[in-house]
Design a protein around this motif. Structure first.
Motif, mmCIF file in Angstrom:
data_model
loop_
_atom_site.group_PDB
_atom_site.id
_atom_site.type_symbol
_atom_site.label_atom_id
_atom_site.label_comp_id
_atom_site.label_asym_id
_atom_site.label_seq_id
_atom_site.Cartn_x
_atom_site.Cartn_y
_atom_site.Cartn_z
ATOM 1 N N ASP A 1 -5.928 -2.659 2.818
ATOM 2 C CA ASP A 1 -6.347 -2.508 4.207
ATOM 3 C C ASP A 1 -5.836 -3.701 5.007
ATOM 4 O OD1 ASP A 1 -8.113 -4.651 3.642
ATOM 5 O OD2 ASP A 1 -9.720 -3.266 3.090
ATOM 6 N N PRO B 1 0.830 -1.222 0.000
ATOM 7 C CA PRO B 1 0.000 0.000 0.000
ATOM 8 C C PRO B 1 0.859 1.264 0.000
ATOM 9 C CG PRO B 1 -0.936 -1.626 1.476
ATOM 10 C CD PRO B 1 0.386 -2.184 1.032
ATOM 11 N N GLY B 2 0.467 2.218 -0.835
ATOM 12 C CA GLY B 2 1.219 3.454 -0.977
ATOM 13 C C GLY B 2 2.263 3.416 -2.071
ATOM 14 N N THR C 1 -10.371 1.795 -10.635
ATOM 15 C CA THR C 1 -9.852 0.914 -9.592
ATOM 16 C C THR C 1 -9.662 -0.474 -10.198
ATOM 17 O OG1 THR C 1 -12.025 0.167 -8.838
ATOM 18 C CG2 THR C 1 -11.149 2.200 -7.856
ATOM 19 N N LEU D 1 -6.610 -6.071 -2.864
ATOM 20 C CA LEU D 1 -6.107 -4.754 -3.266
ATOM 21 C C LEU D 1 -6.975 -4.154 -4.360
ATOM 22 C CD1 LEU D 1 -2.329 -5.771 -3.364
ATOM 23 C CD2 LEU D 1 -3.443 -4.406 -1.589
ATOM 24 N N ALA E 1 -3.441 0.342 -3.096
ATOM 25 C CA ALA E 1 -4.249 0.686 -1.918
ATOM 26 C C ALA E 1 -4.779 -0.606 -1.312
ATOM 27 C CB ALA E 1 -5.409 1.601 -2.311
ATOM 28 N N GLU F 1 -1.345 2.424 -8.430
ATOM 29 C CA GLU F 1 -1.197 3.074 -7.134
ATOM 30 C C GLU F 1 -1.851 2.146 -6.122
ATOM 31 O OE1 GLU F 1 -1.566 7.670 -7.397
ATOM 32 O OE2 GLU F 1 -2.848 6.874 -8.989
ATOM 33 N N ARG G 1 -9.078 -1.845 -4.346
ATOM 34 C CA ARG G 1 -9.248 -0.388 -4.345
ATOM 35 C C ARG G 1 -8.059 0.333 -4.981
ATOM 36 N NH1 ARG G 1 -9.091 2.231 -0.114
ATOM 37 N NH2 ARG G 1 -8.179 0.740 1.347
ATOM 38 N N SER G 2 -7.037 -0.410 -5.365
ATOM 39 C CA SER G 2 -5.875 0.204 -6.016
ATOM 40 C C SER G 2 -6.301 0.857 -7.327
ATOM 41 C CB SER G 2 -4.809 -0.860 -6.306
ATOM 42 O OG SER G 2 -4.370 -1.483 -5.125
ATOM 43 N N ARG G 3 -5.707 2.018 -7.609
ATOM 44 C CA ARG G 3 -6.021 2.704 -8.853
ATOM 45 C C ARG G 3 -5.057 2.221 -9.931
ATOM 46 N NH1 ARG G 3 -9.046 6.498 -10.818
ATOM 47 N NH2 ARG G 3 -8.355 7.837 -12.558
ATOM 48 N N SER H 1 -5.758 -7.127 3.316
ATOM 49 C CA SER H 1 -4.969 -7.333 2.107
ATOM 50 C C SER H 1 -3.806 -8.288 2.377
ATOM 51 C CB SER H 1 -4.429 -6.000 1.599
ATOM 52 O OG SER H 1 -5.475 -5.090 1.334
#
Length: 416
Positions: free
Chosen positions: A224, A154-155, A202, A180, A222, A220, A182-184, A227
């Motif tokens: 939680d 993440p990040g 996403t 993951l 993202a 990118e 929600r990752s863009r 994950s």
């Protein structure tokens, strides 16, 4: 043939720099410098993909050769023209996941000139406003998709070269399967040319239909708490591994990897591979590392391969066989780990003889017989002999007590 320390560009064809490696982008001839155009026109042989040769067709006066498969079968034809002008057309920057590396292995640098265009990574970073030095650059072109797993944090921003138009859909599925979604993700197609196109969303919503084969995926990441992320430290959670019980537990594994001390470009032999945990964590330490696991049981060998894919270490090479016979002919190791079989006749001798000078030998023992063998090896070869005892707090009746695991005797030595 002697060469001066520096060779000016106008002497590149005069028997000195006979091989030109020319980057060409989706803008075709418009992106080529006058020097690049001249080198293509003066070449007696022009080599490239059919798409690249078509782009430069108006300039080409010599013979053409479309890259065959496998690509290295074209190298004899190139070397046969040594000293005469040869041009190779390549996508973008030939020395960024391109043909430059292979050509530099067969032609000395003083005999070539490279004129790169912006790489796909550079183009993608410029389109997105990302600083390239802060991005994880990965290629999935001709490589396993699972190589992406190790950088999914993440990040993190990731740029991935695709294999073809199906790669974005596979990446999308991988991200969703690991929590993951929600990752863009942005798919950048045919960058630098009139057909350039972008699509974003996403991982859960991205449209991956009809993607052009020439594309780069920008991610990118993202996630939680749910994950599935592979940590960077030695000693991964035991639950991450599929196992039948033949697993070096995480605390001991961390000690073993510390003793093996992986360094850039090194190779490990993991004898008695089991679930593959030691070899997998060795590989995860750096993409330059390689590992060969030797396992005599087919079910365990298959399980280790599955673990390697799931944890982002698809480069693990598994040899089914029994040591020491299975060690014959293998590439020389820089480090050896024996997790089982140290008492078998000839295993230590074969592995120690193969180990490079300065290489590390590490072995674990849980039986008295294996412990005695390690004590004898320590007396003969030096090193460190250590004993570990790990206990875990577990329910005991209505309370909690310590449940000890079998103690481990650990030997590590450096070959003179």
């Amino acid at each position: 043939m002697p060469y001066p320390e520096t060779i000016s560009a106008d002497r590149d064809i005069a028997g000195l720099r006979w091989l030109s490696i020319i980057g060409i982008g989706e803008d075709g001839l418009d992106g080529l410098s006058p020097q690049a155009r001249r080198l293509v026109s003066e070449a007696e042989l022009v080599v490239g993909g059919s798409r690249h040769l078509a782009m430069a067709a108006i300039l080409i006066r010599g013979e053409t050769l479309v890259w065959p498969s496998p690509i290295d079968t074209a190298f004899p034809a190139i070397l046969a023209r040594r000293g005469k002008p040869v041009a190779v057309l390549a996508s973008g920057d030939p020395f960024n996941y391109g043909i430059g590396k292979q050509l530099a292995a067969i032609v000395v640098v003083d005999e070539m000139i490279s004129l790169p265009q912006p790489s796909a990574f550079s183009l993608a970073a410029s389109r997105l406003g990302w600083a390239l030095q802060d991005v994880a650059a990965v290629t999935l072109h001709g490589r396993p998709l699972e190589n992406l797993i190790r950088v999914l944090h993440p990040g993190r921003r990731i740029l991935a070269l695709s294999w073809d138009g199906t790669t974005p859909g596979k990446v999308k599925e991988l991200l969703v399967s690991r929590g993951l979604g929600r990752s863009r993700a942005t798919v950048l197609e045919r960058m630098g040319g009139p057909a350039e196109r972008q699509r974003s969303g996403t991982a859960e919503t991205l449209d991956t239909a009809d993607v052009d084969p020439l594309n780069v995926i920008a991610i990118e990441v993202a996630g939680d708490a749910r994950s599935l992320i592979i940590p960077r430290a030695f000693g991964l959670d035991d639950a991450l591994f599929e196992t039948d019980g033949q697993l070096t537990k995480r605390e001991i594994r961390a000690i073993v990897l510390s003793s093996l001390a992986p360094r850039y470009g090194e190779r490990l032999w993991d004898i008695g591979l089991g679930s593959g945990s030691i070899a997998i964590e060795w590989l995860l330490a750096d993409p330059s590392l390689s590992a060969i696991g030797i396992e005599e049981r087919p079910d365990r060998a298959a399980r280790a391969k599955r673990n390697a894919l799931a944890l982002g270490a698809p480069a693990l090479q598994v040899i089914e066989g029994r040591a020491p016979a299975a060690l014959a002919g293998l590439p020389q190791p820089d480090a050896v780990f024996v997790g089982g079989g140290i008492t078998n006749d000839g295993v230590f001798e074969a592995a120690w003889d193969a180990l490079k000078p300065g290489g590390r030998f590490v072995a674990n023992a849980v039986t008295l017989e294996a412990e005695a063998r390690l004590a004898a090896l320590n007396a003969a070869h030096g090193g460190d002999l250590i004993r570990f005892a790990i206990s875990r707090a577990e329910p005991l009746g209505g309370m909690t007590g310590w449940r000890p695991a079998l103690p481990i005797t650990h030997w590590r030595a450096v070959k003179p």
